[in-house]
Every structure is written in C-alpha cells, then in structure tokens.
Design a protein around this motif. Structure first.
Motif, short mmCIF file in Angstrom:
data_model
loop_
_atom_site.label_atom_id
_atom_site.label_comp_id
_atom_site.label_asym_id
_atom_site.label_seq_id
_atom_site.Cartn_x
_atom_site.Cartn_y
_atom_site.Cartn_z
N LEU A 37 52.35 52.62 37.44
CA LEU A 37 52.73 51.37 36.57
C LEU A 37 51.83 50.44 37.17
N PHE A 38 51.43 49.65 36.14
CA PHE A 38 50.51 48.36 36.52
C PHE A 38 51.21 47.16 36.59
N THR A 39 51.31 46.55 37.60
CA THR A 39 51.97 45.06 37.76
C THR A 39 51.05 43.78 37.70
N GLY A 40 49.63 44.02 37.36
CA GLY A 40 48.78 43.10 37.52
C GLY A 40 47.94 42.99 38.93
N ASN A 41 47.81 43.76 39.63
CA ASN A 41 47.15 43.91 40.83
C ASN A 41 45.67 44.15 40.34
N LYS A 42 44.81 43.32 40.67
CA LYS A 42 43.37 43.34 39.97
C LYS A 42 42.69 44.60 40.82
N ARG A 43 42.96 44.96 41.84
CA ARG A 43 42.10 46.14 42.80
C ARG A 43 42.74 47.31 41.96
N GLU A 83 54.23 40.25 31.02
CA GLU A 83 54.28 38.99 30.69
C GLU A 83 52.78 38.64 29.95
N TRP A 84 51.71 39.11 30.46
CA TRP A 84 50.38 38.56 29.71
C TRP A 84 50.53 39.08 28.67
N VAL A 85 50.89 40.56 28.17
CA VAL A 85 50.66 41.05 26.83
C VAL A 85 51.81 40.69 25.72
N SER A 86 53.00 40.03 26.71
CA SER A 86 54.04 39.62 25.46
C SER A 86 53.50 38.99 24.65
N PRO A 87 52.92 37.72 24.67
CA PRO A 87 52.35 36.62 23.60
C PRO A 87 51.67 37.75 22.17
N TYR A 88 51.00 38.62 22.70
CA TYR A 88 50.15 39.40 21.72
C TYR A 88 51.14 40.26 21.10
N LEU A 89 52.13 40.83 21.58
CA LEU A 89 53.44 41.54 21.02
C LEU A 89 54.14 41.01 20.00
N LEU A 105 40.14 42.07 26.52
CA LEU A 105 41.09 41.05 26.98
C LEU A 105 41.76 41.61 28.28
N PHE A 106 41.64 42.75 28.52
CA PHE A 106 42.77 43.36 29.70
C PHE A 106 41.53 43.03 30.76
N ASN A 107 40.35 43.50 30.62
CA ASN A 107 39.44 43.39 31.78
C ASN A 107 39.15 41.71 31.97
N THR A 108 39.17 40.87 31.10
CA THR A 108 39.02 39.76 31.31
C THR A 108 40.01 39.02 32.27
N SER A 109 41.31 39.38 31.93
CA SER A 109 42.50 38.84 32.81
C SER A 109 42.78 39.66 34.14
#
Length: 254
Positions: A37-43, A83-89, A105-109
């Motif tokens: 699961l990915f929670t937003g950790n950039k590493r 939360e990042w992808v919710s507006p697109y959905l 978009l994913f890599n930019t964020s």
C-alpha cells in the motif's frame, strides 16, 4: 448412399461446433503478490510503481487497457496518496484513462528529489574496478534509466568509469552514438582482454623449467667459475706422521 451422405453432412457441423478451438481456450495468467500500500512516502514511490508495472507485464489480458492499469494503482493508494487522487476521481479526469499522463502526474507529486541527487552522484563516481565490463554495465544501465539523462552525457560518464586498459582498446574504434552500442563495444573488448590474460597464464604454466646443476657448498667461486676445494694435508705434518716410529735399544742409550 445418398441418405448416409446427408446424415454425415448434417452431423458434421454439430461435431465441429462442439470442439473447442485454441482461440477459445482461456489463458491462465500468473498470480503475483499485490504491491505494498502506498501512503505518499516519496522514498517508496518508485518501488510501488515498479511493482505495479511488473503485474501489468505478467497479466496483459487483465490489464490490457490504460483505465485498468490506473484503476489498479488507485486501489492501493491510502492516506495522503488517496487524497491526492480524489479530485481526479470526482470529475473523472482524462488522466484516469491515460496511463502515461497519470504516471507523469504521480511522479510530479511523489518524486524523490533526494533520490535524483543520489543517482547523479552514483553515475559520476561509479568505476569499473576489479569487475568485468558486463557487471559495470548492469549497474550503470540501472542508474542511467532512472536518471533519464541523454546518451551524450551517459556515454562520457560510462567511458570515465572504465579501466585504463579497456579505454586504450576502445580508442582504436569509433565511439558509438548510442549508449546501448557503447555497452556492447565495451563488453566485447573486455571479454577479449580477459581471454588474452588467460592465454598468458597458460603460456607461463607450459614453459619448461631449466634444471641448474647443484652447487657444491664447499666450492670457491671465482667470477662465474666454480672450483672445488680439495682438502690437502700439510706436508710437514704428513712427514712427521710418516717418520714417526718407536726408538731402538741403541738409540735409547744415548
């Protein structure tokens, strides 16, 4: 005979229809473990996307469309990432149906800026050392793909990483225009150098050894000539030994 022929003609289509063709046999795709699961950790962003891509490659029938790939990735997003992808959905944005646009978009964020700096440093500092060119290519190529640098920069960095003896061999040829061709040239020449080193070792092992005459520890060496030393008895001493005898009766009276 006519009746039998008609029966055969009417029965044959039903028989053929019941035989499954190769195109109708379902292909069973391999079952792989789900990505973390990915929670937003950039590493962890790069590893997460690579895990997803591996599943797409292994199950092309299941994830044959861009929409299926994007939906699969979104299903493993949690917390800040979701939360990042919710507006697109909410608006059914076009990126949800275009895999490359979604990845951009994913890599930019979630791109790891520290990772890019680390990759750049590794590409600059990497050296061949004691390993073969093929092992160097494996590590260098992994970093090169991640860096997304142009071939002109990668070719110079790869050349700098090579050992001096391999550079000497490469200078005999025109430098390739692509990094992939440069990899092939370096590996081919490095293998040739390795074969020659092994040949030299074999030549040394097959050279007969020269057997030198055994030296006399009691010999005296004058220049390059060895002269044996013989043991001579002292003449005076030998004379005394040879003349020494007992005195006669008359000699003892005097």
């Amino acid at each position: 005979n006519q009746v039998i022929s008609e029966l055969r003609n009417t029965a044959q289509p039903n028989y053929v229809q019941n035989v499954p063709t190769i195109s109708t046999i379902p292909v069973r795709e391999p079952r792989l473990n789900d990505p973390e699961l990915f929670t937003g950790n950039k590493r962890k962003a790069r590893a997460f996307i690579l895990q997803c891509k591996n599943i797409f490659l292994s199950q092309p029938a299941t994830y044959g469309t861009d929409s299926a790939k994007v939906a699969f990735i979104i299903s493993f997003l949690r917390g800040p990432a979701f939360e990042w992808v919710s507006p697109y959905l909410e608006v059914d944005d076009g990126c949800l149906h275009n895999f490359e646009s979604f990845l951009e978009l994913f890599n930019t964020s979630f791109s790891d800026i520290d990772r890019k700096t680390e990759v750049a440093k590794q590409l600059t500092d990497i050296k061949q050392g004691t390993r073969g060119a093929s092992a160097l290519v494996s590590e260098f190529h992994r970093l090169a793909v991640e860096s997304k640098w142009p071939d002109t920069a990668l070719i110079q960095l790869f050349y700098n990483a090579l050992n001096s003896n391999l550079k000497d061999e490469i200078c005999r040829f025109d430098r390739p225009d692509s990094i992939e061709e440069f990899y092939k040239l370096a590996v081919r020449l490095d293998n040739r150098l390795t074969e020659r080193r092994n040949e030299r070792k074999g030549d040394v092992e097959r050279t007969p050894l020269k057997i030198l005459p055994k030296k006399d520890p009691n010999a005296m060496v004058i220049g390059t000539t060895q002269i044996k030393a013989y043991k001579y008895e002292d003449s005076s001493e030998s004379d005394s030994h040879s003349t020494k005898r007992g005195l006669t009766k008359e000699e003892r009276l005097f």
